[in-house]
Design an enzyme around this catalytic site. Structure first.
Site, PDB file in Angstrom:
ATOM      1  N   ILE A 461     141.621  49.735   2.230  1.00  0.00           N
ATOM      2  CA  ILE A 461     140.971  49.550   0.929  1.00  0.00           C
ATOM      3  C   ILE A 461     140.829  50.882   0.203  1.00  0.00           C
ATOM      4  O   ILE A 461     139.961  51.055  -0.642  1.00  0.00           O
ATOM      5  CB  ILE A 461     139.623  48.825   1.089  1.00  0.00           C
ATOM      6  CG1 ILE A 461     138.670  49.594   1.999  1.00  0.00           C
ATOM      7  CG2 ILE A 461     139.850  47.436   1.666  1.00  0.00           C
ATOM      8  CD1 ILE A 461     137.258  48.981   2.032  1.00  0.00           C
ATOM      9  N   GLY A 462     141.714  51.804   0.571  1.00  0.00           N
ATOM     10  CA  GLY A 462     141.673  53.125  -0.039  1.00  0.00           C
ATOM     11  C   GLY A 462     141.136  54.184   0.904  1.00  0.00           C
ATOM     12  O   GLY A 462     141.031  55.362   0.561  1.00  0.00           O
ATOM     13  N   ARG A 585     134.822  61.491  17.298  1.00  0.00           N
ATOM     14  CA  ARG A 585     136.033  62.241  16.978  1.00  0.00           C
ATOM     15  C   ARG A 585     136.506  61.888  15.561  1.00  0.00           C
ATOM     16  O   ARG A 585     136.599  60.710  15.215  1.00  0.00           O
ATOM     17  CB  ARG A 585     137.120  61.859  17.970  1.00  0.00           C
ATOM     18  CG  ARG A 585     138.366  62.652  17.794  1.00  0.00           C
ATOM     19  CD  ARG A 585     138.942  62.965  19.143  1.00  0.00           C
ATOM     20  NE  ARG A 585     139.949  63.990  19.013  1.00  0.00           N
ATOM     21  CZ  ARG A 585     141.019  64.044  19.790  1.00  0.00           C
ATOM     22  NH1 ARG A 585     141.176  63.156  20.743  1.00  0.00           N
ATOM     23  NH2 ARG A 585     141.889  65.012  19.629  1.00  0.00           N
ATOM     24  N   ILE A 586     136.797  62.897  14.782  1.00  0.00           N
ATOM     25  CA  ILE A 586     137.309  62.662  13.430  1.00  0.00           C
ATOM     26  C   ILE A 586     138.823  62.518  13.527  1.00  0.00           C
ATOM     27  O   ILE A 586     139.524  63.462  13.896  1.00  0.00           O
ATOM     28  CB  ILE A 586     136.893  63.816  12.491  1.00  0.00           C
ATOM     29  CG1 ILE A 586     135.365  63.875  12.381  1.00  0.00           C
ATOM     30  CG2 ILE A 586     137.550  63.646  11.124  1.00  0.00           C
ATOM     31  CD1 ILE A 586     134.700  62.619  11.838  1.00  0.00           C
ATOM     32  N   LYS A 590     141.253  64.940   6.580  1.00  0.00           N
ATOM     33  CA  LYS A 590     141.453  64.812   5.132  1.00  0.00           C
ATOM     34  C   LYS A 590     140.888  63.484   4.613  1.00  0.00           C
ATOM     35  O   LYS A 590     140.109  63.458   3.666  1.00  0.00           O
ATOM     36  CB  LYS A 590     142.954  64.906   4.812  1.00  0.00           C
ATOM     37  CG  LYS A 590     143.249  64.921   3.329  1.00  0.00           C
ATOM     38  CD  LYS A 590     144.735  64.991   3.042  1.00  0.00           C
ATOM     39  CE  LYS A 590     145.306  66.358   3.392  1.00  0.00           C
ATOM     40  NZ  LYS A 590     146.728  66.469   2.988  1.00  0.00           N
ATOM     41  N   GLN A 595     136.093  60.065   2.655  1.00  0.00           N
ATOM     42  CA  GLN A 595     135.115  58.997   2.880  1.00  0.00           C
ATOM     43  C   GLN A 595     133.684  59.532   2.785  1.00  0.00           C
ATOM     44  O   GLN A 595     132.825  58.929   2.162  1.00  0.00           O
ATOM     45  CB  GLN A 595     135.327  58.360   4.260  1.00  0.00           C
ATOM     46  CG  GLN A 595     136.541  57.458   4.314  1.00  0.00           C
ATOM     47  CD  GLN A 595     136.391  56.290   3.367  1.00  0.00           C
ATOM     48  OE1 GLN A 595     135.545  55.428   3.549  1.00  0.00           O
ATOM     49  NE2 GLN A 595     137.181  56.282   2.317  1.00  0.00           N
ATOM     50  N   GLU A 662     130.546  54.424   5.701  1.00  0.00           N
ATOM     51  CA  GLU A 662     129.269  54.106   5.068  1.00  0.00           C
ATOM     52  C   GLU A 662     128.202  55.166   5.268  1.00  0.00           C
ATOM     53  O   GLU A 662     127.286  55.289   4.448  1.00  0.00           O
ATOM     54  CB  GLU A 662     128.790  52.743   5.569  1.00  0.00           C
ATOM     55  CG  GLU A 662     129.717  51.663   5.032  1.00  0.00           C
ATOM     56  CD  GLU A 662     129.540  50.301   5.659  1.00  0.00           C
ATOM     57  OE1 GLU A 662     128.837  49.483   5.080  1.00  0.00           O
ATOM     58  OE2 GLU A 662     130.128  50.051   6.724  1.00  0.00           O
TER      59      GLU A 662
HETATM   60 MO1  MOS Z   1     131.005  47.493   4.120  1.00  0.00          MO
HETATM   61  S1  MOS Z   1     129.431  47.072   2.843  1.00  0.00           S
HETATM   62  O1  MOS Z   1     130.373  46.752   5.550  1.00  0.00           O
HETATM   63  O2  MOS Z   1     132.351  46.622   3.576  1.00  0.00           O
END
Ligand code: MOS
Length: 708
Positions: A461-462, A585-586, A590, A595, A662
């Site tokens: 989703i990007g 771990r990342i 980039k 995010q 998030e």
């Molecule tokens: Mo995220 S609000 O769980 O797509």
């Protein structure tokens, strides 16, 4: 199982579809135009509660190019949905203003739009109730809150502990309704072929759309195919299918031709969900050195008449800080409002605004540095479940953030720093987000030419999902990313969980690793050479994930903000934001940075700008566009930086990663509100921090604020 060095996981690989996107070749849902295509334009209710008496279609259907006007009276019947939002045009009832009541299908979008305006929808309107109040008589305790938590928890005797506490903070915080506005609004192209349905849909989960839409039309899931290779953002609003995709499929079925339906920006403010407004009371009891004895967090929220959506606002309070006596609650009221839905860190974002504002108030009340206060209340194990943390990097983030931000030597006194006539302040808040993982399936295939194809119905989703899955596959297959092709975004691929809950990489990555391991093992057995027609292996992670040992798994972070407030106008500018995160771990620094700073920017928007305003008379949110619903623009976003600490957590998944989609938004608004208090001496407990809220309070509560 093979163990491999993982040189690509951890590297800043460019987006594998980057060139396609910047050259406009990446196709989004709306861009698919099958032959015989028609356009659908929905009509929305203009009453907040009532019944549709009749829809007059005469003036509309005589327009040239108009194929059909569909409403309850002539719509195809659907099987009842679990989520009543999806029972589109199946009832005369109107549950909220803006709900779909009809749809016009025509040869052109303009023709459909004109006909939609000419539909005469007659209502029997009823009085509506759209106002969230904590003392609403219909407040009730939901059975569960999202995604599946108990609504209330209690340990010890929090009331007695509060009564005995030397220092008590008891404040109420509010957050407004906020509307998700991904750059690409929701859109669907629906095509029927007999009993087969194909949906080009902008979604965070093709498998979920298939599994939800198919039964509505009485079809087995295999008859529905959902295709969405590229998605222009979602933030939760595309996490589960909503009414637009069903309306598109229903319209296409009714007219027997493919139908394209684009949700307009204005329509998004009614039909694609929003973050519930919240009223939150937080009570903290502490001894004089700031050790918490009691934490009580009560949340009041809303949902619609037709669906219970119970957001998990106080769940982060259950695991953030040690205190022997504690209680969290959620209460919900069903109003004549649109149904809330997921919006980036649903629950954690508003909940942590309240908790982390209250922690700042407690730090001041105790005379303790707010970072030190949090460190002092660090729990050894999850304070409610008693489970060990798989890893807990909060203190490390706070310390690293303090070092990078220049926290040392900060004078805690509010309202004493000025530069060029502006009041300056700094603030800190903690951040957290749970680590989820859901079962998924994947296949890995070695092609005859020695390259690899990995297939999974994941969604990008990007975020960079396609890119990180390529890195993960390359490492597991001991090859390079340019020899791996990852196919996602199609429900015909192996079933996968949503791009939601910050669990995409963990869920899909586990399946990709297992499929690639199986393929690599099989190739090894065959001496390394693929057979002439290729070789394929698959994986299903259901058992592995069901069997994972119990741990409290969470990502953590520390948010720092510096603000300048104009004492004349109340205008607040965020000069600096720094987030330091502990997220395992990342996988790709980039895309991860993007995010984190994206989440922090959304948090800045939450703090200062975003607010959907309910109009009591009309029973609807008033602001339905970017002229009136304000989000941060480039001019609002100055110095935003994200960093992370090294975290080696063996209890997560084969990558050792935690979600990052998030956590960036969590705590940001509190850090900014705390910085505004440090700058001005004014505590704004109601988001967003508007000019009028600052100026109103400045008249009586801020010694440093210039008198006028
Ligand atoms: Mo995220 S609000 O769980 O797509």
């Amino acid at each position: 199982m093979t163990t491999t060095a993982r040189p690509y996981v951890g590297s800043a690989l460019d987006r594998v579809e980057g060139l396609e996107k910047v050259t406009g070749r990446a196709g989004y849902a709306f861009e698919h135009s099958p032959d015989e295509l028609l356009y659908a334009v929905p009509v929305q209710a203009v009453v907040a509660r009532g019944e549709i008496r009749v829809v007059g279609v005469d003036a509309a259907v005589v327009l040239p190019g108009v194929i059909a006007a569909i409403w309850y009276g002539n719509a195809p019947r659907l099987a009842p949905a679990e989520n009543a939002e999806l029972d589109v045009l199946q009832s005369r009832r109107v549950a909220y203003r803006g709900q779909y009541v009809a749809v016009v299908v025509a040869e052109t979008p303009e023709g459909a739009g004109e006909a939609a305006r000419l539909l005469r929808v007659e209502y029997d309107a009823e009085p509506h109730d759209v106002e969230l109040r904590a003392d609403h008589p219909d407040m009730y305790r939901p059975d569960r809150v999202n995604p599946n938590y108990p609504p209330d928890t209690e340990r010890g005797d929090p009331d007695a502990a509060l009564a005995e506490a030397r220092i008590v903070v008891d404040e109420t915080y509010t957050t407004p309704a906020e509307h998700n506005n991904p750059m690409e609004p929701h859109a669907t192209v629906a095509l029927w072929d007999g009993d087969g349905l194909t949906l080009y849909d902008s979604t965070q989960g093709a498998s979920a759309v298939r599994d939800t839409v198919a039964p509505l039309f009485g079809l087995p899931p295999g008859n529905v195919r959902v295709i969405s290779p590229h998605v222009g953002g979602g933030f939760g609003s595309k996490g589960a299918p909503l009414s637009p995709v069903v309306l598109a499929a229903l319209a296409a079925k009714h007219v027997g031709r493919p139908v394209k339906l684009a949700v307009t920006r204005q329509q998004m403010f009614a039909v694609t969900g929003y973050r519930t407004p919240t009223i939150q009371r937080v009570r903290l009891g502490a001894d004089i050195d700031g050790r918490l004895t009691a934490i009580v967090h009560d949340a009041f929220e809303q949902s619609s008449r037709i669906r219970e959506f119970a957001e998990q606002t106080t769940t982060p309070t259950r695991m953030m800080y040690a205190a022997p006596h504690r209680r969290t609650t959620h209460r919900l009221v069903r109003l004549d409002v649109p149904t809330p839905a997921w919006m980036r860190a649903p629950g954690e974002a508003p909940g942590m605004f309240a908790l982390e504002s209250a922690m700042d108030e407690l730090a001041l009340a105790c005379g303790i540095d707010p970072i030190e206060l949090r460190i002092r209340n660090e729990p050894v194990t999850d304070p409610e479940s008693g489970l060990p943390f798989s890893s807990r990097g909060l203190v490390a983030c706070l310390r690293e953030g303090a070092r990078r931000f220049g926290w040392a030597g900060r004078d805690p006194a509010p309202g004493i720093r000025r530069r060029d006539g502006l009041l300056l302040g700094t603030g800190v808040a903690a951040s957290t987000y749970p680590v989820y993982r859901r079962p998924s399936r994947a296949t890995a295939r070695c092609e005859p030419d020695g390259t690899f194809t990995v297939r999974i119905a994941a969604a990008d989703i990007g975020t960079g999902a396609r890119t990180v899955l390529t890195q993960i596959a390359a490492d597991t297959l001991r090859t390079s990313p340019d020899r791996v092709r990852v196919e996602i975004g199609d429900s015909a691929l192996p079933t996968a969980s949503l791009a939601g809950g910050s669990m995409g990489t963990a869920s899909w990555g586990t399946a990709v690793v297992r499929a690639c391991e199986a393929l690599a093992d099989e190739l090894d057995r065959r001496g390394g050479d693929p057979p002439a027609d290729g070789l394929e292996a698959d994986a299903d992670t259901t058992e592995e994930i069901d069997a994972q040992p119990l741990f409290a798994r969470h990502a953590f972070g520390a948010q720092f903000a510096e603000v300048a407030v104009d004492p004349g106008s109340g205008e607040t500018r965020v000069l600096r934001l720094l987030g330091v995160f502990a997220a395992g771990r990342i996988v790709n620094p980039k895309t991860a940075r993007s995010q984190f700073i994206g989440g922090m920017t959304m948090g800045l928007s939450t703090a200062l700008l975003e607010e959907s305003v309910m109009d009591r008379e009309f029973g609807d949110y008033l602001n339905h566009d970017f002229a009136q619903y304000h989000i941060a623009t480039c001019a609002d976003v100055r110095d935003v930086e994200a960093a992370w600490i090294e975290e080696d957590d063996p209890h997560l998944n084969p990558m050792g990663s935690k979600g990052i989609g998030e956590i960036g938004i969590v705590g940001t608004a509190a850090a900014i509100a705390n910085a505004v208090h440090h700058a001005t001496g004014i505590r704004v407990r109601d988001l967003p921090i508007r000019l009028d809220r600052l100026l109103r309070q400045s008249r009586n509560s801020a010694p440093s604020w210039p008198r006028r």
